[in-house]
Scaffold this motif. Structure first.
Motif, PDB file in Angstrom:
ATOM      1  N   MET A   1       0.912  -1.070   0.020  1.00  0.00           N
ATOM      2  CA  MET A   1      -0.005  -0.138  -0.050  1.00  0.00           C
ATOM      3  C   MET A   1       0.881   1.283  -0.005  1.00  0.00           C
ATOM      4  SD  MET A   1      -2.973   1.380   0.163  1.00  0.00           S
ATOM      5  CE  MET A   1      -4.210   0.040   0.558  1.00  0.00           C
ATOM      6  N   ARG A   2       0.749   2.184  -0.916  1.00  0.00           N
ATOM      7  CA  ARG A   2       1.196   3.327  -0.891  1.00  0.00           C
ATOM      8  C   ARG A   2       0.321   4.462  -0.312  1.00  0.00           C
ATOM      9  NH1 ARG A   2       2.690   1.782  -6.551  1.00  0.00           N
ATOM     10  NH2 ARG A   2       0.854   2.859  -7.118  1.00  0.00           N
ATOM     11  N   PHE A   3       1.202   5.743   0.222  1.00  0.00           N
ATOM     12  CA  PHE A   3       0.319   6.500   0.917  1.00  0.00           C
ATOM     13  C   PHE A   3       0.650   7.998   0.481  1.00  0.00           C
ATOM     14  CE2 PHE A   3       0.369   2.970   4.010  1.00  0.00           C
ATOM     15  CZ  PHE A   3      -0.801   3.067   4.547  1.00  0.00           C
ATOM     16  N   THR A   4       0.009   8.687   0.076  1.00  0.00           N
ATOM     17  CA  THR A   4      -0.139   9.836  -0.382  1.00  0.00           C
ATOM     18  C   THR A   4      -0.611  11.008   0.545  1.00  0.00           C
ATOM     19  OG1 THR A   4      -0.177   9.191  -2.653  1.00  0.00           O
ATOM     20  CG2 THR A   4      -0.672  11.527  -2.332  1.00  0.00           C
ATOM     21  N   TYR A   5       0.316  12.123   0.767  1.00  0.00           N
ATOM     22  CA  TYR A   5      -0.044  13.063   1.845  1.00  0.00           C
ATOM     23  C   TYR A   5      -0.542  14.270   1.047  1.00  0.00           C
ATOM     24  CZ  TYR A   5       0.491  16.891   5.040  1.00  0.00           C
ATOM     25  OH  TYR A   5       0.128  18.094   6.083  1.00  0.00           O
ATOM     26  N   ALA A   6      -1.763  14.607   1.583  1.00  0.00           N
ATOM     27  CA  ALA A   6      -2.601  15.767   1.081  1.00  0.00           C
ATOM     28  C   ALA A   6      -2.895  16.891   1.887  1.00  0.00           C
ATOM     29  CB  ALA A   6      -4.085  15.250   0.744  1.00  0.00           C
ATOM     30  N   GLU A   7      -2.339  18.419   1.360  1.00  0.00           N
ATOM     31  CA  GLU A   7      -2.640  19.356   2.141  1.00  0.00           C
ATOM     32  C   GLU A   7      -2.650  20.285   1.025  1.00  0.00           C
ATOM     33  OE1 GLU A   7      -3.243  21.554   4.582  1.00  0.00           O
ATOM     34  OE2 GLU A   7      -1.980  20.368   5.873  1.00  0.00           O
ATOM     35  N   ALA A   8      -3.829  21.292   1.302  1.00  0.00           N
ATOM     36  CA  ALA A   8      -4.221  22.045   0.259  1.00  0.00           C
ATOM     37  C   ALA A   8      -4.723  23.400   0.720  1.00  0.00           C
ATOM     38  CB  ALA A   8      -5.349  21.567  -0.714  1.00  0.00           C
ATOM     39  N   MET A   9      -4.621  24.568   0.170  1.00  0.00           N
ATOM     40  CA  MET A   9      -5.119  25.891   0.441  1.00  0.00           C
ATOM     41  C   MET A   9      -4.522  26.188   1.872  1.00  0.00           C
ATOM     42  SD  MET A   9      -9.124  25.082  -0.797  1.00  0.00           S
ATOM     43  CE  MET A   9      -9.153  23.583  -0.422  1.00  0.00           C
ATOM     44  N   THR A  10      -3.140  26.064   1.985  1.00  0.00           N
ATOM     45  CA  THR A  10      -2.609  26.488   3.139  1.00  0.00           C
ATOM     46  C   THR A  10      -1.631  27.618   2.695  1.00  0.00           C
ATOM     47  OG1 THR A  10      -1.518  25.763   5.283  1.00  0.00           O
ATOM     48  CG2 THR A  10      -0.856  24.803   3.260  1.00  0.00           C
ATOM     49  N   TYR A  15       4.909  24.291   1.772  1.00  0.00           N
ATOM     50  CA  TYR A  15       4.808  23.095   0.877  1.00  0.00           C
ATOM     51  C   TYR A  15       6.217  22.487   0.868  1.00  0.00           C
ATOM     52  CZ  TYR A  15       0.143  23.744  -0.346  1.00  0.00           C
ATOM     53  OH  TYR A  15      -1.274  23.944  -0.459  1.00  0.00           O
ATOM     54  N   PRO A  16       7.465  23.065   0.600  1.00  0.00           N
ATOM     55  CA  PRO A  16       8.536  22.580   0.668  1.00  0.00           C
ATOM     56  C   PRO A  16       9.056  21.733   1.971  1.00  0.00           C
ATOM     57  CG  PRO A  16       8.913  24.620  -0.411  1.00  0.00           C
ATOM     58  CD  PRO A  16       7.548  24.528   0.360  1.00  0.00           C
ATOM     59  N   ASP A  17       8.552  22.376   2.996  1.00  0.00           N
ATOM     60  CA  ASP A  17       9.055  21.858   4.456  1.00  0.00           C
ATOM     61  C   ASP A  17       8.118  20.646   4.633  1.00  0.00           C
ATOM     62  OD1 ASP A  17      11.202  23.481   5.072  1.00  0.00           O
ATOM     63  OD2 ASP A  17       9.688  25.039   6.156  1.00  0.00           O
ATOM     64  N   LEU A  18       6.774  20.557   4.141  1.00  0.00           N
ATOM     65  CA  LEU A  18       5.944  19.470   4.157  1.00  0.00           C
ATOM     66  C   LEU A  18       6.265  18.331   3.451  1.00  0.00           C
ATOM     67  CD1 LEU A  18       2.590  21.342   4.209  1.00  0.00           C
ATOM     68  CD2 LEU A  18       3.355  20.410   6.286  1.00  0.00           C
ATOM     69  N   ALA A  25       9.167  10.729   6.452  1.00  0.00           N
ATOM     70  CA  ALA A  25       7.956   9.827   7.315  1.00  0.00           C
ATOM     71  C   ALA A  25       7.727   8.676   6.525  1.00  0.00           C
ATOM     72  CB  ALA A  25       6.983  10.779   7.585  1.00  0.00           C
ATOM     73  N   GLY A  26       7.961   8.359   5.217  1.00  0.00           N
ATOM     74  CA  GLY A  26       7.493   7.304   4.483  1.00  0.00           C
ATOM     75  C   GLY A  26       6.525   7.507   3.575  1.00  0.00           C
ATOM     76  N   TYR A  27       5.912   8.655   3.249  1.00  0.00           N
ATOM     77  CA  TYR A  27       5.009   9.021   2.300  1.00  0.00           C
ATOM     78  C   TYR A  27       5.719   8.617   1.000  1.00  0.00           C
ATOM     79  CZ  TYR A  27       1.888  10.650   5.996  1.00  0.00           C
ATOM     80  OH  TYR A  27       1.313  11.052   7.435  1.00  0.00           O
ATOM     81  N   GLU A  28       4.860   8.404   0.194  1.00  0.00           N
ATOM     82  CA  GLU A  28       5.262   8.088  -1.252  1.00  0.00           C
ATOM     83  C   GLU A  28       4.810   8.871  -2.185  1.00  0.00           C
ATOM     84  OE1 GLU A  28       6.137   3.938  -2.842  1.00  0.00           O
ATOM     85  OE2 GLU A  28       5.356   3.148  -0.967  1.00  0.00           O
ATOM     86  N   GLY A  29       3.824   9.650  -1.925  1.00  0.00           N
ATOM     87  CA  GLY A  29       3.082  10.736  -2.886  1.00  0.00           C
ATOM     88  C   GLY A  29       2.819  11.876  -2.068  1.00  0.00           C
ATOM     89  N   VAL A 255      -3.564   5.062  -1.019  1.00  0.00           N
ATOM     90  CA  VAL A 255      -4.630   5.970  -0.288  1.00  0.00           C
ATOM     91  C   VAL A 255      -4.173   7.607  -0.002  1.00  0.00           C
ATOM     92  CG1 VAL A 255      -5.568   4.091   0.870  1.00  0.00           C
ATOM     93  CG2 VAL A 255      -3.546   5.119   1.959  1.00  0.00           C
ATOM     94  N   ILE A 256      -5.062   8.274  -0.128  1.00  0.00           N
ATOM     95  CA  ILE A 256      -4.740   9.614   0.227  1.00  0.00           C
ATOM     96  C   ILE A 256      -5.210  10.104   1.456  1.00  0.00           C
ATOM     97  CG2 ILE A 256      -5.209  12.153  -0.869  1.00  0.00           C
ATOM     98  CD1 ILE A 256      -5.839  10.854  -3.275  1.00  0.00           C
ATOM     99  N   VAL A 257      -4.163  10.728   2.374  1.00  0.00           N
ATOM    100  CA  VAL A 257      -4.449  10.939   3.562  1.00  0.00           C
ATOM    101  C   VAL A 257      -4.378  12.431   4.005  1.00  0.00           C
ATOM    102  CG1 VAL A 257      -4.507   8.744   4.640  1.00  0.00           C
ATOM    103  CG2 VAL A 257      -2.500   9.878   4.651  1.00  0.00           C
ATOM    104  N   GLY A 258      -5.279  13.105   4.639  1.00  0.00           N
ATOM    105  CA  GLY A 258      -5.044  14.565   5.140  1.00  0.00           C
ATOM    106  C   GLY A 258      -5.559  14.767   6.615  1.00  0.00           C
ATOM    107  N   PHE A 259      -5.101  15.637   7.397  1.00  0.00           N
ATOM    108  CA  PHE A 259      -5.283  15.878   8.707  1.00  0.00           C
ATOM    109  C   PHE A 259      -5.976  17.057   9.221  1.00  0.00           C
ATOM    110  CE2 PHE A 259      -1.531  13.315   7.808  1.00  0.00           C
ATOM    111  CZ  PHE A 259      -2.023  11.991   8.131  1.00  0.00           C
TER     112      PHE A 259
END
Length: 292
Positions: A1-10, A15-18, A25-29, A255-259
């Motif tokens: 399973m690959r994990f993609t981090y989602a962050e938008a409209m911030t 973005y570079p630091d994220l 941390a091991g996210y692939e996308g 999977v796409i995950v955001g917090f």
């Protein structure tokens, strides 16, 4: 399973630091949102909020998609960037091919081009493109990008675009994956016939199961059931190891995950360090357990 981090409209400066933190941390996308402009007046509704409200977009910061990918690519080495999704039919496809090829080349093949039609007729108006027949226009756009991104001579003669044999260099050393977003039957079929994968826009679990069943039937009907095919989804199941196993059993590859909930009016006030802490906590509690 690959994990993609989602962050938008911030804050765009985050973005570079994220991207660095997500990669470590091991996210692939890492998804990249796309938006051209916000019309002051519109009768359009947003397809992914329950009431169709679009006001949360007013004043939100969107860095141009390929520029943001390149900014994050310059400070990372392995994480892949997935536009989610680029509004393709409103753009000149030859220019998009050049932009995508440039990012893919400079990041060592770390671009998967998520594409879709825009839900806003205003996007077509301001870009001088006819809103009608946008689906067929998008098909031609995808064919053009795939043809040009090989780096070989390519010509195209279609209903909307026509050009002689041309070559673009430098070309990436691997094909750029084309991932199609959208829940309509035509979008699902486009993902199978012309794309390398599908990107889910969110919704109720039972709706996802219905979409996955349709996707399976289309792939089977096209004789592509055993071909490589990426399926990116947004699901609450992604937030637990057991849930990830259920998704994997359904054929989900990513999977796409955001917090945080992005559909809020006004600026995002969450500090950068909080965002980094959240993505790391998820990696410790889920990614490490799912992928060992």
């Amino acid at each position: 399973m690959r994990f993609t981090y989602a962050e938008a409209m911030t804050d765009p400066r985050f973005y570079p630091d994220l991207a660095v933190a997500a990669e470590e941390a091991g996210y692939e996308g890492f998804t990249i949102p796309d938006s051209l402009a916000y019309p002051e007046e519109s009768d359009s509704t947003y397809p992914y909020t329950e009431d169709g409200n679009r006001e949360f977009l007013d004043g939100k910061a969107f860095i141009e998609t390929f520029i943001q990918a390149m900014a994050m690519g310059a400070v990372t080495t392995s994480i892949r960037f997935n536009p989610f999704v680029l509004k393709l039919p409103v753009r000149p496809p030859v220019l998009v091919a050049k932009q995508a090829m440039s990012v893919a080349f400079m990041t060592n093949n770390r671009l998967a081009l998520g594409v879709g039609t825009s839900p806003w007729p205003e996007d077509y108006d301001i870009m001088g493109v006819d809103y009608a027949r946008r689906g067929k226009r998008m098909n031609e756009c995808m064919d053009i990008i795939r043809g040009l991104s090989t780096g070989e001579y390519f010509e195209f003669h279609g209903e909307f675009y026509d050009f002689p044999r041309i070559k673009m260099t430098p070309a990436p050393t691997q094909p750029i994956p084309l991932l199609v977003g959208g829940h309509a039957d035509l979008a699902l079929k486009r993902a199978v016939i012309r794309g390398d994968g599908w990107m889910h826009g969110g919704g109720q679990p039972e709706e996802l199961d219905t979409l996955l069943a349709k996707l399976h039937d289309i792939r089977k009907g096209e004789g592509k059931l055993n071909d490589p095919f990426e399926i990116h989804v947004i699901s609450l199941d992604a937030y637990t190891p057991d849930g990830c196993k259920r998704l994997e059993d359904k054929g989900i590859t990513d999977v796409i995950v955001g917090f945080r909930i992005p559909y809020i009016t006004g600026p995002d006030t969450e500090p950068l360090q909080n965002k980094i802490d959240n993505l790391r906590m998820f990696a410790d509690n889920v990614i490490s357990k799912v992928n060992g």
